[in-house]
Design an enzyme around this catalytic site. Structure first.
Site, PDB file in Angstrom:
ATOM      1  N   ARG A  55       0.818  -1.215   0.000  1.00  0.00           N
ATOM      2  CA  ARG A  55       0.000   0.000   0.000  1.00  0.00           C
ATOM      3  C   ARG A  55       0.854   1.268   0.000  1.00  0.00           C
ATOM      4  O   ARG A  55       0.495   2.275  -0.591  1.00  0.00           O
ATOM      5  CB  ARG A  55      -0.940  -0.019   1.222  1.00  0.00           C
ATOM      6  N   ILE A  81      -7.037   7.725  -1.372  1.00  0.00           N
ATOM      7  CA  ILE A  81      -6.876   6.274  -1.366  1.00  0.00           C
ATOM      8  C   ILE A  81      -7.726   5.837  -0.183  1.00  0.00           C
ATOM      9  O   ILE A  81      -7.582   6.357   0.923  1.00  0.00           O
ATOM     10  CB  ILE A  81      -5.390   5.851  -1.250  1.00  0.00           C
ATOM     11  N   SER A  82      -8.669   4.924  -0.414  1.00  0.00           N
ATOM     12  CA  SER A  82      -9.640   4.568   0.631  1.00  0.00           C
ATOM     13  C   SER A  82      -8.977   3.930   1.837  1.00  0.00           C
ATOM     14  O   SER A  82      -7.877   3.364   1.737  1.00  0.00           O
ATOM     15  CB  SER A  82     -10.681   3.605   0.078  1.00  0.00           C
ATOM     16  N   GLN A  83      -9.699   3.996   2.946  1.00  0.00           N
ATOM     17  CA  GLN A  83      -9.281   3.329   4.171  1.00  0.00           C
ATOM     18  C   GLN A  83      -9.090   1.833   3.855  1.00  0.00           C
ATOM     19  O   GLN A  83      -9.915   1.252   3.145  1.00  0.00           O
ATOM     20  CB  GLN A  83     -10.431   3.532   5.175  1.00  0.00           C
TER      21      GLN A  83
END
Lengths: 230, 799
Positions: A55, A81-83
């Site tokens: 990530r 950028i999503s959780q």
């Protein structure tokens, strides 16, 4: 003298780089167990993919140290950028099979596509912002991701040439769902969309298509319970 | 008036004060565009601390400032004027530009916020040093100088609004900055020609430099306009500055507007030009010839179909702030005989006005479109017509509002407004309002509670027969009907739901299981809470629910204020420290604002005490007296701005009337104060009278709110100005008299008093807003009166 300096630098930085990678791997493992598994995501393929994809490679370098934190991060152009948990939850809810072909609307950082690509055969992803599309294309080249296809264009139209898709994931929700996306979804296919403010609590919506009947279901990953008197 | 040094000084202070107030308004405009309104509020409050800081600096370096007053005064004015554009320019450089939306997500933004605040503070500090120096050293003329200060500020308010109609927000600081510069040059012209030449050269080169490097002013990447402009072919085709905000029209093939569209819709979705107000989506414009005449209206594929499934052709429709062409097109296609559009924003109104003369627009012979540039409440109060349909603007926004609107008054969502709309319905008429579903659910519940309470207050028997609602995957449309719904009508609603994959939410003959046929919520608590809000014992839900669901009223018109402070830990537990603030950004920013200002103000007040001495110098009197009148003045100003919005309709007009009216009359009051004796008795009387006048004014506004909207505008103005006049006159007296009394008692504390007054004036608006949010406007009036009465009380013993 020069050569000696290079060796010195390499001797210093190489272990440092390896140590950093090791630290990221450790954080990633923690992320999978403490943020994702802990909240109930149990699909083996999803957990493996989340544990595999680096990530930190998908966030701006100045935010690398927060890459495995339990929150979304800004990536520029008003996008995030999503959780990690949301990424895992969305992936699990699509009930993916290895032979599936997936369409993603809103490539963004490319992280979600990279996670999907660990599980399924082909991932097609569309990004409207040219700079983001170019950046992610370059990133995927570096990471040698061969089953991710990125197109710069208007996500409204989906990717007609590659349709139909077993599942569609819309990472940047709009106030309406484009009719072409419904058309490009296979019968029995699933579409997932996050709804909510950029950094605030989000809930997800699952759209299923069955013989021209379309149903939606609100999925609530963070169950909101404080209804009762204290 | 002569042209001696005294007159020149008064004129310079007038120009400086006008410039500072205009700059404050301009900064609000700029930051509302680049960021959001309440962040603008935060940064302007911090910047205004410059006034408090000036008191500290003057106290600490009193001798230096007095010795060099002749040279410093004009240079301070010139520097203040030049700092105005430079502060903005530098705040937008890469290393400093702050995105306030990221404040809780990215810690580096805190330092950027601090740096930006410091930059914005600079012009205020420089200007306040000059005003403070003048007021605390020109002892004989303090009344006249304070008058110049107040009337200048009042004029600046009007001047600022006028400029905002002519220039882009980011151009304003350069223009406004010329006023203080002119004031400075005026002071030079009297005594020092050489310095005058230097000042002119300095000012000119600074202006040329900023013209050569104007900088780039980009709105936050999270604003609607920035997202729209990310599309490759997006372009701004029109840009209109206005005091109510910057209007921009954007065209792009990928901008589509079909909010809440049914998943069953397979037709084309047009890409109309989109209108943005201060960088936020306002609506769409007609997308082409004949688009309004399309037989297939997109809104007929949204939950807004509900009203037209109940209406017969030929009725009258009132569309309040429709936010685009689509609802007009829908009314036309359903053959409404008269369609009235009410739009208070002048620039948006002109877009609608163009529709009327649009050659492609084809009405049937019996149809008529009327566009009104009027505040909706005033239009409804006129009661000239009765409507079959009154459509209200959509509540909330897609994905929730992130608490952004918590601080803004919403007089179109109060219970009193719904009463007003109800009175304008024809016998079988209905009110339609759509609400975006948020998560956690707040706005939809509060709207339900509002409608239920309104029906109860109207004495409608069997209210469940007058309320219907349908739900899509993302929105709910409510209909409040004057006559009971019959079974044919509920069947018609069900039929539309089936066709469009919607679900009935509220019907008089609701059947088991029909609420979740197409759109599953997976949360039964939603229906339980909704049902509970319709029952008479809904107060239990108000108590139990994690958010504030009590309906907004005219005395507390903050519909989007949902935060219950004791439940904040629950929210943090559920959504994490990173996510929870985005539920209630507005309220949390306000709290942060008060906290920061409180700490800074405390430091600024305590710091000089070490030098001045505390007990032996009568510091307590100075602190309480000047703190109280500073607090009282600003509390009244803030509540006046919001209260006048209710009467005048337009927040900007209300702000201009409140600021300019109050400051103008206060200026006259301070001028009159030079005739009064400077002693404890005058202080007691003037503060006591002010306190009582505030109470009378509060009572007057309560009475006026019952019939004010029905009065002709001119008469309303007469009423308002004649009630503000005595209040302003009286409020202008305590400060200059206080300074004169202090000068006799202990002149070393004069500058400190100026700082205290400034500090409390800065904290009070935020405090006033917080009190209004949680306790209503009357509580703010009461606090303002108490502040003045406290100042009176402190003079029973002292002075």
């Amino acid at each position: 003298m020069h050569m000696f300096n290079y060796c010195l630098v390499a001797a210093f930085f190489l272990p440092a780089g390896l140590m950093l990678e090791g630290a990221f791997e450790e954080e990633r493992l923690k992320m999978v167990t403490k943020q994702i598994q802990y909240r109930g995501v149990s699909d083996k393929a999803t957990l493996e993919a989340m544990g595999e994809v680096p990530r930190h490679e998908f966030v701006p370098s100045e935010l690398e140290k927060y890459a495995y934190n339990d929150r979304p991060l800004p990536i520029g152009y008003g996008q995030t950028i999503s959780q990690p948990y949301i990424v895992a939850y969305m992936t699990e809810k699509l009930k993916l099979e290895p032979e599936h072909r997936i369409l993603e609307i809103g490539t963004g950082s490319g992280y979600q596509a990279a996670v999907l690509a660990e599980i399924v055969e082909q991932v097609y992803t569309v990004e409207i912002i040219p700079q983001l599309a170019a950046r992610t294309k370059a990133k995927m080249k570096v990471l040698s991701s061969k089953n991710i296809h990125i197109k710069q264009g208007d996500g409204f139209h989906g990717w007609e040439e590659e349709a139909p898709f077993d599942a569609i994931i819309v990472t940047a929700a709009a106030s309406f769902i484009p009719p072409p996306l419904i058309d490009q979804l296979k019968d029995g296919g699933r579409m997932i969309i996050p709804v909510g403010s950029t950094f605030g609590p989000q809930h997800l919506m699952l759209v299923t298509k069955l013989k021209d009947k379309i149903r939606t279901k609100r999925l609530i990953p963070v169950r909101f319970v404080p209804f009762t008197r204290q | 008036m002569g042209n001696g040094p005294e007159t020149r000084l008064r004129l310079a202070i007038f120009l400086l004060s006008a410039g500072i107030t205009s700059y404050q308004l301009a900064l609000m405009q700029i930051l509302s565009y680049l960021q959001w309104y309440h962040f603008a509020y935060l940064i302007v409050s911090l910047a205004l601390l410059g006034f408090g800081t000036s008191g500290t600096i003057l106290s600490l370096f009193r001798a230096f400032f007095i010795d060099h007053k002749g040279v410093l005064m004009p240079w301070l004015l010139v520097a203040c004027g030049l700092a105005m554009p430079w502060a903005l320019r530098l705040s937008q450089t890469d290393g400093i530009r702050c995105d306030f939306y990221l404040l809780f997500a990215d810690r580096t933004q805190i330092w950027r916020l601090a740096a930006s605040s410091l930059l914005y503070l600079t012009p205020f500090l420089l200007g306040a040093l000059a005003i403070g120096l003048a007021l605390t050293t020109e002892k004989k003329n303090v009344g006249k100088l304070y008058c110049a200060n107040l009337t200048g500020s009042g004029t600046g308010g009007l001047f600022g609004l006028a400029l905002a109609a002519l220039f882009l927000p980011t151009d304003l600081p350069s223009i406004i900055g010329l006023a203080p510069v002119a004031g400075g040059l005026l002071l030079f012209s009297g005594n020092n020609r050489r310095q005058l030449i230097w000042a002119v050269a300095f000012a000119s080169s600074s202006i040329l430099l900023i013209m050569a490097y104007p900088g780039k002013y980009a709105p936050s990447q999270f604003k609607d306009i920035s997202r729209a402009m990310n599309a490759p072919d997006a372009s701004i085709v029109k840009q209109i500055p206005s005091p109510k905000g910057l209007v921009q029209v954007v065209e792009s093939s990928s901008l589509r507007y079909a909010p809440g569209l049914s998943l069953n819709y397979r037709g084309e979705i047009p890409s109309p030009p989109m209108v943005f107000l201060n960088g936020n989506v306002y609506g769409s414009l007609p997308s082409g010839e004949g688009s309004l005449n399309s037989s297939e209206n997109l809104l007929d594929h949204t939950t807004e179909v509900i009203a037209y499934s109940l209406l017969e052709e030929g009725g009258k429709a009132l569309l309040i702030q429709p936010g685009g062409e689509q609802s007009i097109g829908q009314a036309i296609s359903h053959k409404m005989s008269k369609i009235v559009v009410v739009e208070p924003h002048g620039e948006i109104f002109s877009f609608y006005q163009n529709l009327v003369s649009k050659p492609g627009l084809k009405f049937t012979a019996k149809q008529h479109l009327q566009v009104e540039n009027e505040y909706p409440r005033r239009f409804l109060a006129d009661g000239a017509d009765q409507f079959e349909l009154i459509r209200l603007p959509t509540v909330g926004s897609f994905g929730g509002t992130a608490g952004i609107q918590a601080l803004s008054d919403q007089f179109l969502l109060t219970k009193e407004f719904f009463h007003l709309a109800w009175n304008n319905l024809s016998a079988g008429g209905m009110i339609m309002v759509t609400c975006w579903m948020d998560y956690p659910v707040k706005a939809c519940f509060k709207l339900t509670a509002t409608l239920a309470e309104v029906l109860e207050e109207l004495g409608v028997s069997q209210p469940e027969y007058h309320l219907a609602a349908i739900r899509s995957w993302g929105s709910i449309t409510f209909v409040l009907k004057k006559t009971p719904l019959n079974s044919n009508q509920t069947d018609a609603i069900r039929e539309e739901c089936g066709k469009l994959f919607f679900d009935p939410l509220l019907l008089p003959d609701m059947k088991m299981g029909e609420r979740q046929i197409h759109n599953l919520l997976g949360d039964d608590d939603f229906f339980e809470t909704l049902n509970g809000l319709l029952r008479e014992n809904r107060k239990e839900i108000y108590e139990d629910y994690a958010f504030n669901l009590r309906p907004a009223t005219d005395a507390r018109p903050f519909f989007y204020q949902f935060l219950k402070w004791p439940r904040l830990p629950d929210l943090i537990k559920a959504f994490g420290l990173q996510g929870a603030p985005f539920l209630e950004l507005g309220s949390l920013i306000l709290a942060l604002n008060i906290l920061l200002l409180g700490i800074l103000a405390l430091i600024l007040i305590i710091l000089p005490l070490f030098k001045l001495g505390w007990k032996k110098e009568g510091g307590a009197w100075t602190l309480i007296y000047f703190g109280s009148i500073g607090t009282g003045f600003m509390l009244l100003e803030i509540v006046l701005m919001q209260k006048l919005t209710l009467f005048l309709g337009d927040p900007l007009l209300a702000t201009a009337t409140a600021i300019s009216g109050l400051l103008f009359f206060s200026g006259l009051g301070s001028l009159y104060s030079s005739r009064l004796k400077a002693n404890g008795s005058t202080l007691r009387r003037s503060t006591c009278v002010t306190g009582l006048l505030i109470i009378l004014f509060a009572i007057f506004t309560v009475i006026l709110s019952r019939f004010g909207e029905e009065l002709p505008t001119s008469l309303l103005w007469v009423f308002l100005l004649s009630s503000i006049a005595p209040l302003g006159l009286s409020m202008g007296i305590p400060f200059p008299i206080g300074l004169r009394v202090l000068e006799k008692k202990n002149s070393t504390q004069l500058t400190w008093a100026w700082g205290i007054n400034g500090c409390f004036s800065v904290i009070s608006p935020a405090l006033g807003l917080a009190v209004a949010l949680h306790a209503g406007f009357n509580a703010v009036f009461a606090l303002a009166a108490i502040a003045y009465l406290l100042a009176a009380g402190v003079n029973l013993k002292h002075g």
